[in-house]
Scaffold this motif. Sequence first.
Motif, PDB file in Angstrom:
ATOM      1  N   ALA A  12       0.825  -1.206   0.000  1.00  0.00           N
ATOM      2  CA  ALA A  12       0.000   0.000   0.000  1.00  0.00           C
ATOM      3  C   ALA A  12       0.862   1.260   0.000  1.00  0.00           C
ATOM      4  O   ALA A  12       0.582   2.222  -0.728  1.00  0.00           O
ATOM      5  CB  ALA A  12      -0.927  -0.007   1.213  1.00  0.00           C
ATOM      6  N   ALA A  13       1.913   1.276   0.808  1.00  0.00           N
ATOM      7  CA  ALA A  13       2.786   2.449   0.863  1.00  0.00           C
ATOM      8  C   ALA A  13       3.497   2.669  -0.464  1.00  0.00           C
ATOM      9  O   ALA A  13       3.589   3.808  -0.956  1.00  0.00           O
ATOM     10  CB  ALA A  13       3.805   2.291   1.985  1.00  0.00           C
ATOM     11  N   LEU A  14       3.996   1.599  -1.051  1.00  0.00           N
ATOM     12  CA  LEU A  14       4.671   1.724  -2.341  1.00  0.00           C
ATOM     13  C   LEU A  14       3.692   2.172  -3.426  1.00  0.00           C
ATOM     14  O   LEU A  14       4.014   3.016  -4.263  1.00  0.00           O
ATOM     15  CB  LEU A  14       5.307   0.384  -2.726  1.00  0.00           C
ATOM     16  CG  LEU A  14       6.513  -0.050  -1.887  1.00  0.00           C
ATOM     17  CD1 LEU A  14       6.846  -1.511  -2.157  1.00  0.00           C
ATOM     18  CD2 LEU A  14       7.716   0.826  -2.205  1.00  0.00           C
ATOM     19  N   GLY A  15       2.491   1.593  -3.408  1.00  0.00           N
ATOM     20  CA  GLY A  15       1.496   1.950  -4.413  1.00  0.00           C
ATOM     21  C   GLY A  15       1.031   3.384  -4.289  1.00  0.00           C
ATOM     22  O   GLY A  15       0.899   4.097  -5.291  1.00  0.00           O
ATOM     23  N   ALA A  16       0.807   3.836  -3.061  1.00  0.00           N
ATOM     24  CA  ALA A  16       0.339   5.209  -2.860  1.00  0.00           C
ATOM     25  C   ALA A  16       1.397   6.216  -3.289  1.00  0.00           C
ATOM     26  O   ALA A  16       1.087   7.231  -3.934  1.00  0.00           O
ATOM     27  CB  ALA A  16      -0.035   5.424  -1.395  1.00  0.00           C
ATOM     28  N   SER A  17       2.656   5.946  -2.943  1.00  0.00           N
ATOM     29  CA  SER A  17       3.723   6.878  -3.313  1.00  0.00           C
ATOM     30  C   SER A  17       3.880   6.939  -4.827  1.00  0.00           C
ATOM     31  O   SER A  17       4.053   8.014  -5.406  1.00  0.00           O
ATOM     32  CB  SER A  17       5.043   6.478  -2.657  1.00  0.00           C
ATOM     33  OG  SER A  17       5.482   5.218  -3.144  1.00  0.00           O
ATOM     34  N   ALA A  18       3.795   5.772  -5.481  1.00  0.00           N
ATOM     35  CA  ALA A  18       3.907   5.752  -6.943  1.00  0.00           C
ATOM     36  C   ALA A  18       2.691   6.415  -7.586  1.00  0.00           C
ATOM     37  O   ALA A  18       2.813   7.106  -8.601  1.00  0.00           O
ATOM     38  CB  ALA A  18       4.051   4.313  -7.438  1.00  0.00           C
ATOM     39  N   SER A  21       2.948  10.335  -7.015  1.00  0.00           N
ATOM     40  CA  SER A  21       4.173  11.013  -7.444  1.00  0.00           C
ATOM     41  C   SER A  21       4.010  11.590  -8.841  1.00  0.00           C
ATOM     42  O   SER A  21       3.411  10.963  -9.720  1.00  0.00           O
ATOM     43  CB  SER A  21       5.355  10.031  -7.442  1.00  0.00           C
ATOM     44  OG  SER A  21       5.687   9.652  -6.124  1.00  0.00           O
ATOM     45  N   PRO A  22       4.563  12.786  -9.069  1.00  0.00           N
ATOM     46  CA  PRO A  22       4.502  13.376 -10.417  1.00  0.00           C
ATOM     47  C   PRO A  22       5.198  12.476 -11.427  1.00  0.00           C
ATOM     48  O   PRO A  22       6.217  11.866 -11.149  1.00  0.00           O
ATOM     49  CB  PRO A  22       5.246  14.707 -10.251  1.00  0.00           C
ATOM     50  CG  PRO A  22       5.168  15.010  -8.786  1.00  0.00           C
ATOM     51  CD  PRO A  22       5.203  13.677  -8.089  1.00  0.00           C
ATOM     52  N   PRO A  96       3.744  21.270  -4.579  1.00  0.00           N
ATOM     53  CA  PRO A  96       2.394  21.293  -5.153  1.00  0.00           C
ATOM     54  C   PRO A  96       2.441  21.251  -6.672  1.00  0.00           C
ATOM     55  O   PRO A  96       3.330  21.831  -7.296  1.00  0.00           O
ATOM     56  CB  PRO A  96       1.823  22.631  -4.645  1.00  0.00           C
ATOM     57  CG  PRO A  96       2.560  22.865  -3.356  1.00  0.00           C
ATOM     58  CD  PRO A  96       3.951  22.338  -3.595  1.00  0.00           C
ATOM     59  N   LEU A  97       1.498  20.520  -7.268  1.00  0.00           N
ATOM     60  CA  LEU A  97       1.508  20.305  -8.703  1.00  0.00           C
ATOM     61  C   LEU A  97       0.921  21.484  -9.458  1.00  0.00           C
ATOM     62  O   LEU A  97      -0.013  22.140  -8.995  1.00  0.00           O
ATOM     63  CB  LEU A  97       0.708  19.052  -9.058  1.00  0.00           C
ATOM     64  CG  LEU A  97       1.252  17.722  -8.526  1.00  0.00           C
ATOM     65  CD1 LEU A  97       0.306  16.605  -8.898  1.00  0.00           C
ATOM     66  CD2 LEU A  97       2.631  17.447  -9.092  1.00  0.00           C
ATOM     67  N   GLY A 160      -5.848   3.437  -7.002  1.00  0.00           N
ATOM     68  CA  GLY A 160      -6.719   4.280  -6.197  1.00  0.00           C
ATOM     69  C   GLY A 160      -6.202   5.708  -6.111  1.00  0.00           C
ATOM     70  O   GLY A 160      -6.981   6.670  -6.168  1.00  0.00           O
ATOM     71  N   ALA A 161      -4.880   5.863  -5.989  1.00  0.00           N
ATOM     72  CA  ALA A 161      -4.299   7.210  -5.903  1.00  0.00           C
ATOM     73  C   ALA A 161      -4.535   7.984  -7.192  1.00  0.00           C
ATOM     74  O   ALA A 161      -4.886   9.168  -7.171  1.00  0.00           O
ATOM     75  CB  ALA A 161      -2.797   7.123  -5.612  1.00  0.00           C
TER      76      ALA A 161
END
Length: 211
Positions: A12-18, A21-22, A96-97, A160-161
Amino acid sequence: MTDIPAFFAAGAALGASAGFSPGPLLTLVMAQTLAHGPREGVKVAMAPLLTDIPMLAASLLALSFVQDRPAILGALSLAGAAVVAFYGWECLRARPLSLPDIRVAPGSLKKGVIANFLNPHPYVFWATVGAPATLAAARSPGGLAAAAAFLGGFYLCLVGAKVCAALVTGRFRAFLGSRGYALLMRLLGLALFAFAALFVRDAGQFFGLVP
């Protein structure tokens, strides 16, 4: 990482960060959303479900040839730690994007698949982090359930992200350009550093330096 919840949390942590991430895919998610609405952005977000299967299969096949060579597995664990730490550093540096001001035609899923296939990051991730973690999960006491938990957590949060990014871009686009987004990325970065430390520990075990 020896139990199912731990592997799920790692995925979950790896997936959310990926996912947050821009990068090319996130930019395309936002561009399609701005041009054609959240539904098209969500289609782009689904691309990794199609593109990552051959990457994972090839990485697992390659690992099967070196599974009885602890030195190689240790080196891969160190490489994985470096990759995860780099992703964590990128999260800490995230700003911020700026939403893309472009117009692109529909065909969102196709565009997402092409963008992800041409992006080198998924290949590096599966070769050094994703496949070794999946294999480690399968060999843990949790077995295939742990491997499924890792992959499930990863894709749940990765896709999901990006789905959230599409919905946020469509409704609350200001969030992606706010300090709240930057804070979220910093929290994810700290989590990734913790998982990088676990990969270093795994490398120590392969090299016989850690019991």
